[in-house]
Design a protein around this motif. Sequence first.
Motif, PDB file in Angstrom:
ATOM      1  N   ASN A 225       8.432  -0.234 -12.157  1.00 12.97           N
ATOM      2  CA  ASN A 225       9.512   0.438 -12.893  1.00 12.97           C
ATOM      3  C   ASN A 225      10.727   0.673 -12.004  1.00 12.97           C
ATOM      4  OD1 ASN A 225       7.855   0.501 -15.130  1.00 12.97           O
ATOM      5  ND2 ASN A 225       7.201   2.627 -14.825  1.00 12.97           N
ATOM      6  N   VAL A 226      10.478   1.149 -10.788  1.00 10.65           N
ATOM      7  CA  VAL A 226      11.580   1.453  -9.867  1.00 10.65           C
ATOM      8  C   VAL A 226      12.332   0.174  -9.477  1.00 10.65           C
ATOM      9  CG1 VAL A 226      12.093   2.214  -7.501  1.00 10.65           C
ATOM     10  CG2 VAL A 226      10.563   3.569  -8.948  1.00 10.65           C
ATOM     11  N   LEU A 227      11.601  -0.887  -9.169  1.00 12.27           N
ATOM     12  CA  LEU A 227      12.238  -2.125  -8.719  1.00 12.27           C
ATOM     13  C   LEU A 227      12.988  -2.819  -9.845  1.00 12.27           C
ATOM     14  CD1 LEU A 227       9.411  -3.466  -6.380  1.00 12.27           C
ATOM     15  CD2 LEU A 227      11.609  -2.481  -5.694  1.00 12.27           C
ATOM     16  N   VAL A 228      12.418  -2.843 -11.040  1.00 13.74           N
ATOM     17  CA  VAL A 228      13.113  -3.451 -12.174  1.00 13.74           C
ATOM     18  C   VAL A 228      14.380  -2.674 -12.489  1.00 13.74           C
ATOM     19  CG1 VAL A 228      12.959  -3.912 -14.654  1.00 13.74           C
ATOM     20  CG2 VAL A 228      11.063  -4.554 -13.156  1.00 13.74           C
ATOM     21  N   ALA A 229      14.310  -1.341 -12.408  1.00  8.28           N
ATOM     22  CA  ALA A 229      15.496  -0.514 -12.645  1.00  8.28           C
ATOM     23  C   ALA A 229      16.570  -0.770 -11.596  1.00  8.28           C
ATOM     24  CB  ALA A 229      15.110   0.966 -12.655  1.00  8.28           C
ATOM     25  N   ALA A 230      16.157  -1.211 -10.399  1.00  7.25           N
ATOM     26  CA  ALA A 230      17.106  -1.501  -9.314  1.00  7.25           C
ATOM     27  C   ALA A 230      17.626  -2.936  -9.372  1.00  7.25           C
ATOM     28  CB  ALA A 230      16.445  -1.236  -7.965  1.00  7.25           C
ATOM     29  N   GLY A 231      17.298  -3.660 -10.447  1.00  7.86           N
ATOM     30  CA  GLY A 231      17.847  -4.997 -10.630  1.00  7.86           C
ATOM     31  C   GLY A 231      16.946  -6.133 -10.201  1.00  7.86           C
ATOM     32  N   PHE A 232      15.684  -5.837  -9.857  1.00  7.58           N
ATOM     33  CA  PHE A 232      14.757  -6.875  -9.429  1.00  7.58           C
ATOM     34  C   PHE A 232      14.041  -7.494 -10.629  1.00  7.58           C
ATOM     35  CE2 PHE A 232      15.317  -4.571  -5.490  1.00  7.58           C
ATOM     36  CZ  PHE A 232      15.215  -5.548  -4.517  1.00  7.58           C
ATOM     37  N   ARG A 233      13.871  -8.790 -10.590  1.00  5.55           N
ATOM     38  CA  ARG A 233      13.062  -9.504 -11.585  1.00  5.55           C
ATOM     39  C   ARG A 233      11.625  -9.560 -11.084  1.00  5.55           C
ATOM     40  NH1 ARG A 233      13.566 -16.044 -12.566  1.00  5.55           N
ATOM     41  NH2 ARG A 233      11.490 -16.336 -13.504  1.00  5.55           N
TER      42      ARG A 233
ATOM     43  N   SER B 241      -0.684   9.273  -1.085  1.00  3.84           N
ATOM     44  CA  SER B 241      -0.595   9.950  -2.375  1.00  3.84           C
ATOM     45  C   SER B 241       0.505   9.331  -3.238  1.00  3.84           C
ATOM     46  CB  SER B 241      -0.272  11.432  -2.164  1.00  3.84           C
ATOM     47  OG  SER B 241       1.035  11.573  -1.603  1.00  3.84           O
ATOM     48  N   ARG B 242       0.536   9.708  -4.523  1.00  7.99           N
ATOM     49  CA  ARG B 242       1.603   9.254  -5.418  1.00  7.99           C
ATOM     50  C   ARG B 242       2.967   9.655  -4.867  1.00  7.99           C
ATOM     51  NH1 ARG B 242      -2.184  11.049  -9.389  1.00  7.99           N
ATOM     52  NH2 ARG B 242      -2.763   9.461 -10.922  1.00  7.99           N
ATOM     53  N   ASP B 243       3.065  10.896  -4.426  1.00  5.45           N
ATOM     54  CA  ASP B 243       4.361  11.402  -3.935  1.00  5.45           C
ATOM     55  C   ASP B 243       4.808  10.651  -2.689  1.00  5.45           C
ATOM     56  OD1 ASP B 243       4.419  13.205  -5.988  1.00  5.45           O
ATOM     57  OD2 ASP B 243       3.756  14.922  -4.794  1.00  5.45           O
ATOM     58  N   ALA B 244       3.868  10.374  -1.779  1.00  2.00           N
ATOM     59  CA  ALA B 244       4.220   9.638  -0.560  1.00  2.00           C
ATOM     60  C   ALA B 244       4.692   8.234  -0.908  1.00  2.00           C
ATOM     61  CB  ALA B 244       3.018   9.587   0.391  1.00  2.00           C
ATOM     62  N   TRP B 245       4.044   7.624  -1.894  1.00  2.00           N
ATOM     63  CA  TRP B 245       4.421   6.278  -2.316  1.00  2.00           C
ATOM     64  C   TRP B 245       5.816   6.273  -2.961  1.00  2.00           C
ATOM     65  CZ3 TRP B 245       4.408   1.507  -1.537  1.00  2.00           C
ATOM     66  CH2 TRP B 245       4.615   0.551  -2.538  1.00  2.00           C
ATOM     67  N   ALA B 246       6.079   7.271  -3.800  1.00  2.00           N
ATOM     68  CA  ALA B 246       7.395   7.370  -4.434  1.00  2.00           C
ATOM     69  C   ALA B 246       8.487   7.545  -3.374  1.00  2.00           C
ATOM     70  CB  ALA B 246       7.416   8.529  -5.425  1.00  2.00           C
ATOM     71  N   GLN B 247       8.197   8.346  -2.354  1.00  2.00           N
ATOM     72  CA  GLN B 247       9.161   8.544  -1.274  1.00  2.00           C
ATOM     73  C   GLN B 247       9.381   7.256  -0.499  1.00  2.00           C
ATOM     74  OE1 GLN B 247       8.087  11.653   1.467  1.00  2.00           O
ATOM     75  NE2 GLN B 247       9.682  11.120   2.941  1.00  2.00           N
ATOM     76  N   ARG B 248       8.298   6.499  -0.277  1.00  2.00           N
ATOM     77  CA  ARG B 248       8.413   5.232   0.442  1.00  2.00           C
ATOM     78  C   ARG B 248       9.286   4.238  -0.334  1.00  2.00           C
ATOM     79  NH1 ARG B 248       7.194   6.421   3.820  1.00  2.00           N
ATOM     80  NH2 ARG B 248       5.015   6.332   4.381  1.00  2.00           N
ATOM     81  N   LEU B 249       9.147   4.230  -1.649  1.00  2.00           N
ATOM     82  CA  LEU B 249       9.955   3.343  -2.478  1.00  2.00           C
ATOM     83  C   LEU B 249      11.440   3.659  -2.353  1.00  2.00           C
ATOM     84  CD1 LEU B 249       7.785   3.175  -5.726  1.00  2.00           C
ATOM     85  CD2 LEU B 249       8.261   1.278  -4.160  1.00  2.00           C
TER      86      LEU B 249
END
Length: 414
Positions: A246-254, A188-196
């Motif tokens: 969005n999450v990875l770019v916000a964490a400094g990833f290109r 699910s979306r929520d499970a994926w967000a938690q995994r991130l």
Amino acid sequence: APCPQWPYCRKRCSYCNFNTYVVPAVDQAAVRACLVREAQTLLRLSQVHSVTSVFFGGGTPSLASPGTVAAVLEAVAGAAHLPAGAEVTLEANPSSTSAPALAGFRAAGVNRLSVGVQVRGALPAAATAAPRGPVVTVLPPQSLDEAELRMLGREHTAAEARKAVEAARGLFPGRTSIDLLFGLPGQSRDAWAQRLEEILGLCDDHISLYQLTLERGTALAAQVRCGALPTPPQDVLADMYQTARNVLVAAGFRHYEVSNFARKGALSTHNLSYWQADQYIGVGPGAHGRFVLRAEGGCSREARVQTLEPVTWMREVQSHGHGTRSRAVLSLLEQLEELLTLGLRTDEGITHERWGHFSPQLSLQAVFGEPGEAQALQQEGWLVLDSGGLRCTWAGLAVLDSLLPDLLWQLQRV
């Protein structure tokens, strides 16, 4: 860029249709000798002067001995210049990557590790129809969730996966890559967000993001087909991809390639060589290569595929020095099609200089700057053609599969 393949695994995963083999025992010495001999033969045929990277894939290359890795690297260095700082990557499975084993690989010459904490094997949700590059190095999949591990048929636990990443980061700081999967049956979306969130607390400076592909003939595909397991709808998959970006770019990833993210300059040199259409040499069962056979007077790139089945491949290497099963000279159009398909996967796109290397008489501007499909895609905000070259916007990158047919058609017409 040599790409040695180790085709063996301890167990076939429930979704896997790659060229992997589960056997009672592997004759390490025999496989090592054949990898060495084929690497020497193909490097001699290519007459390359310098090697930029070496990538050990599979299969499960972490099941190979450090001695095998060392022998292949020694063969590469003996046939061409292998700079001291050249990137040497090994794909690793948590069940075969104890700290002592990793230390052995580092001593053998490995300086970059790719460890699976999720499944790898497909493109992101919005780009699943885009043609894949000819890379055959695939990482044995893992997960941080016990239920997912059971569903995927993995032999290690979530705790072992975490421990493997921690050990890898300790031995290869800043040089440890991890893979993430989304789109698992029932996810699910929520499970994926938690995994991130879990991944951000575990990861180093490189992450590869993939959507699961259900391949025909695999156990997992059969379970989904008969209704035993559900798959997320397409809009949810697209949502998962965008959320991860969005999450990875916000964490400094290109976000430097459709499926790949790096920070602190930790881009994969080897994988960039594919996307930039550099020459590479595939060594081992099922390996693919693209290089010019200068030793035979060649001046055009050849596409080469090595024999799939390991025993047959070894017999051919022992007889002929290599196990190439098929070879074909690539036309200029075929080379430009590969350059376009792979180059547009990156945030840099295709520079005028790189295009001119393949097509000095026909510029990017001449092909895509005139009225036509490319110009329409630029007006719609999917594509950019400027003094830097041809590249996708961020929106275009997410739907690259839908852009490529029009661009390839325009290239073919010109």
